[in-house]
Design an enzyme around this catalytic site. Structure first.
Site, PDB file in Angstrom:
ATOM      1  N   ASN A  12      -6.542   0.708 107.214  1.00  0.00           N
ATOM      2  CA  ASN A  12      -7.369   1.910 107.072  1.00  0.00           C
ATOM      3  C   ASN A  12      -6.765   2.749 105.945  1.00  0.00           C
ATOM      4  O   ASN A  12      -5.723   3.369 106.124  1.00  0.00           O
ATOM      5  CB  ASN A  12      -7.354   2.672 108.408  1.00  0.00           C
ATOM      6  CG  ASN A  12      -8.018   4.024 108.325  1.00  0.00           C
ATOM      7  OD1 ASN A  12      -8.688   4.356 107.336  1.00  0.00           O
ATOM      8  ND2 ASN A  12      -7.840   4.836 109.367  1.00  0.00           N
ATOM      9  N   LYS A  14      -7.878   5.406 104.611  1.00  0.00           N
ATOM     10  CA  LYS A  14      -8.160   6.845 104.746  1.00  0.00           C
ATOM     11  C   LYS A  14      -8.603   7.428 103.406  1.00  0.00           C
ATOM     12  O   LYS A  14      -9.253   6.734 102.634  1.00  0.00           O
ATOM     13  CB  LYS A  14      -6.938   7.577 105.350  1.00  0.00           C
ATOM     14  CG  LYS A  14      -6.469   6.898 106.649  1.00  0.00           C
ATOM     15  CD  LYS A  14      -5.501   7.711 107.452  1.00  0.00           C
ATOM     16  CE  LYS A  14      -5.114   6.930 108.706  1.00  0.00           C
ATOM     17  NZ  LYS A  14      -4.217   7.662 109.584  1.00  0.00           N
ATOM     18  N   HIS A  98     -12.469   7.131 115.012  1.00  0.00           N
ATOM     19  CA  HIS A  98     -11.047   7.286 114.692  1.00  0.00           C
ATOM     20  C   HIS A  98     -10.591   8.672 115.156  1.00  0.00           C
ATOM     21  O   HIS A  98     -11.346   9.638 115.078  1.00  0.00           O
ATOM     22  CB  HIS A  98     -10.828   7.133 113.178  1.00  0.00           C
ATOM     23  CG  HIS A  98      -9.373   7.085 112.820  1.00  0.00           C
ATOM     24  ND1 HIS A  98      -8.633   8.230 112.702  1.00  0.00           N
ATOM     25  CD2 HIS A  98      -8.539   6.047 112.608  1.00  0.00           C
ATOM     26  CE1 HIS A  98      -7.373   7.880 112.415  1.00  0.00           C
ATOM     27  NE2 HIS A  98      -7.293   6.566 112.357  1.00  0.00           N
ATOM     28  N   GLU A 100      -8.828  10.882 113.874  1.00  0.00           N
ATOM     29  CA  GLU A 100      -8.962  11.968 112.887  1.00  0.00           C
ATOM     30  C   GLU A 100     -10.402  12.482 112.858  1.00  0.00           C
ATOM     31  O   GLU A 100     -10.647  13.669 112.649  1.00  0.00           O
ATOM     32  CB  GLU A 100      -8.494  11.481 111.507  1.00  0.00           C
ATOM     33  CG  GLU A 100      -6.968  11.414 111.460  1.00  0.00           C
ATOM     34  CD  GLU A 100      -6.394  10.389 110.503  1.00  0.00           C
ATOM     35  OE1 GLU A 100      -7.113   9.910 109.608  1.00  0.00           O
ATOM     36  OE2 GLU A 100      -5.203  10.059 110.664  1.00  0.00           O
ATOM     37  N   GLU A 170      -5.140   3.588 119.611  1.00  0.00           N
ATOM     38  CA  GLU A 170      -4.279   4.335 118.703  1.00  0.00           C
ATOM     39  C   GLU A 170      -3.850   5.646 119.356  1.00  0.00           C
ATOM     40  O   GLU A 170      -4.588   6.638 119.307  1.00  0.00           O
ATOM     41  CB  GLU A 170      -5.033   4.661 117.413  1.00  0.00           C
ATOM     42  CG  GLU A 170      -5.529   3.433 116.671  1.00  0.00           C
ATOM     43  CD  GLU A 170      -5.766   3.746 115.197  1.00  0.00           C
ATOM     44  OE1 GLU A 170      -5.062   3.169 114.362  1.00  0.00           O
ATOM     45  OE2 GLU A 170      -6.626   4.586 114.902  1.00  0.00           O
ATOM     46  N   GLY A 176       0.592   8.253 111.914  1.00  0.00           N
ATOM     47  CA  GLY A 176       1.150   8.945 110.757  1.00  0.00           C
ATOM     48  C   GLY A 176       2.417   9.733 111.048  1.00  0.00           C
ATOM     49  O   GLY A 176       2.852  10.537 110.246  1.00  0.00           O
ATOM     50  N   SER A 216       1.528   4.075 113.216  1.00  0.00           N
ATOM     51  CA  SER A 216       2.810   3.794 112.556  1.00  0.00           C
ATOM     52  C   SER A 216       3.242   2.327 112.651  1.00  0.00           C
ATOM     53  O   SER A 216       4.422   2.032 112.831  1.00  0.00           O
ATOM     54  CB  SER A 216       3.904   4.729 113.083  1.00  0.00           C
ATOM     55  OG  SER A 216       3.552   6.080 112.830  1.00  0.00           O
TER      56      SER A 216
HETATM   57  P1  PGA Z   1      -0.732   5.071 110.556  1.00  0.00           P
HETATM   58  O1  PGA Z   1      -2.311   5.258 110.817  1.00  0.00           O
HETATM   59  O2  PGA Z   1      -0.466   3.588 110.497  1.00  0.00           O
HETATM   60  O3  PGA Z   1      -0.468   5.750 109.238  1.00  0.00           O
HETATM   61  O4  PGA Z   1      -0.018   5.724 111.697  1.00  0.00           O
HETATM   62  C1  PGA Z   1      -2.987   4.429 111.713  1.00  0.00           C
HETATM   63  C2  PGA Z   1      -4.443   4.819 111.779  1.00  0.00           C
HETATM   64  O5  PGA Z   1      -4.744   6.020 111.720  1.00  0.00           O
HETATM   65  O6  PGA Z   1      -5.330   3.953 111.878  1.00  0.00           O
END
Ligand code: PGA
Length: 255
Positions: A12, A14, A98, A100, A170, A176, A216
């Protein structure tokens, strides 16, 4: 014993990358994992880079996906992009719900359910994201949260619909932050999700559904996660922006 699930590793990206940067990343990735035959791989660039990445990946086994879609097919929804438009842009996949989107853009379980249906109707393969916040985990509400999220999204779908869906667990506190769930923590929730899927759908279909872990994921923690019986892949954010690290994640366990 059911057939093993084919691992699915997804990146992803982003809100990162100009068309040129995204195409370069896609070409580098193709150089590293373009011959992959045993695992499914997909990348989710920003909308503006979809065409460039599509071209860079043409003829490779690396799939293309988008990060979001609108529930309606078309209309007066300024700034939005529909699922059929994504299909037209060459996408095979789309992320839905997601964290976010849920946290920063106010997506509710109901919006997520509508987007999921729109994606299926457009013949896309949705990756449905679920996960608890730190507060929910601390309050002992992890299972209740992910159960509500998957039931709201999947209730009333057919087994054939589920065959097209990947679930991504997740935990919000791991996205992140550099804090990864331990393999045991991931398995605990993946196992719970599997049980819920079996309650909603025929066992064989529930057992074929892939559940990715996200939060992560890095080259140095993927091996342990993938050893867990219900961890069938990963949804990778930060580490998917480097071809070397995402390539290493896709090639986990091969030394
Ligand atoms: P990250 O993000 O690997 O940077 O923690 C994962 C995601 O949001 O899909």
């Amino acid at each position: 014993m059911s057939a093993p699930r084919r691992p699915f590793l997804a990146g992803n990206w982003k809100m990162h990358g100009t068309r040129e940067e995204a195409a370069r990343l896609a070409r580098e990735l193709r150089g590293i994992i373009g011959g992959e035959t045993e695992r499914d791989v997909a990348v989710f660039p920003p909308f503006t880079a979809l065409a460039a990445v599509r071209e860079a990946l043409e003829g490779s086994p690396i799939g293309l996906g988008a990060q979001n879609c609108h529930p309606e097919v078309k209309g007066a929804f300024t700034g939005e992009i529909s699922a059929p438009m994504l299909r037209d842009a060459g996408c095979a996949y789309v992320l839905v719900g997601h964290s976010e989107r849920r946290q920063l853009f106010g997506e509710t379980d109901d919006t997520v359910a509508r987007k999921l249906r729109a994606a299926l109707a457009a013949d896309l393969r949705p990756v449905l994201c679920v996960g608890e916040t730190l507060e929910e985990r601390k309050g002992g509400r992890t299972e209740e949260t992910v159960r509500r999220q998957i039931e709201a999204a999947l209730a009333s779908l057919s087994p054939a619909d589920l065959e097209r869906i990947t679930i991504a667990y997740e935990p919000v506190w791991a996205i992140g932050t550099g804090l990864t769930a331990t393999p045991a923590q991931a398995q605990e929730v993946h196992g719970f999700l599997r049980v819920r899927l079996r309650a909603l759908f025929p066992t064989a279909v529930a057992d074929r559904t892939r559940i990715q872990y996200g939060g992560s994921v890095k080259p140095d923690n993927i091996d342990g996660l993938m050893l867990e019986p219900d961890v069938d892949g990963a949804l990778v954010g930060g580490a998917s922006l480097s071809a070397t690290s995402f390539g290493a994640i896709v090639r986990y366990g091969r030394g």
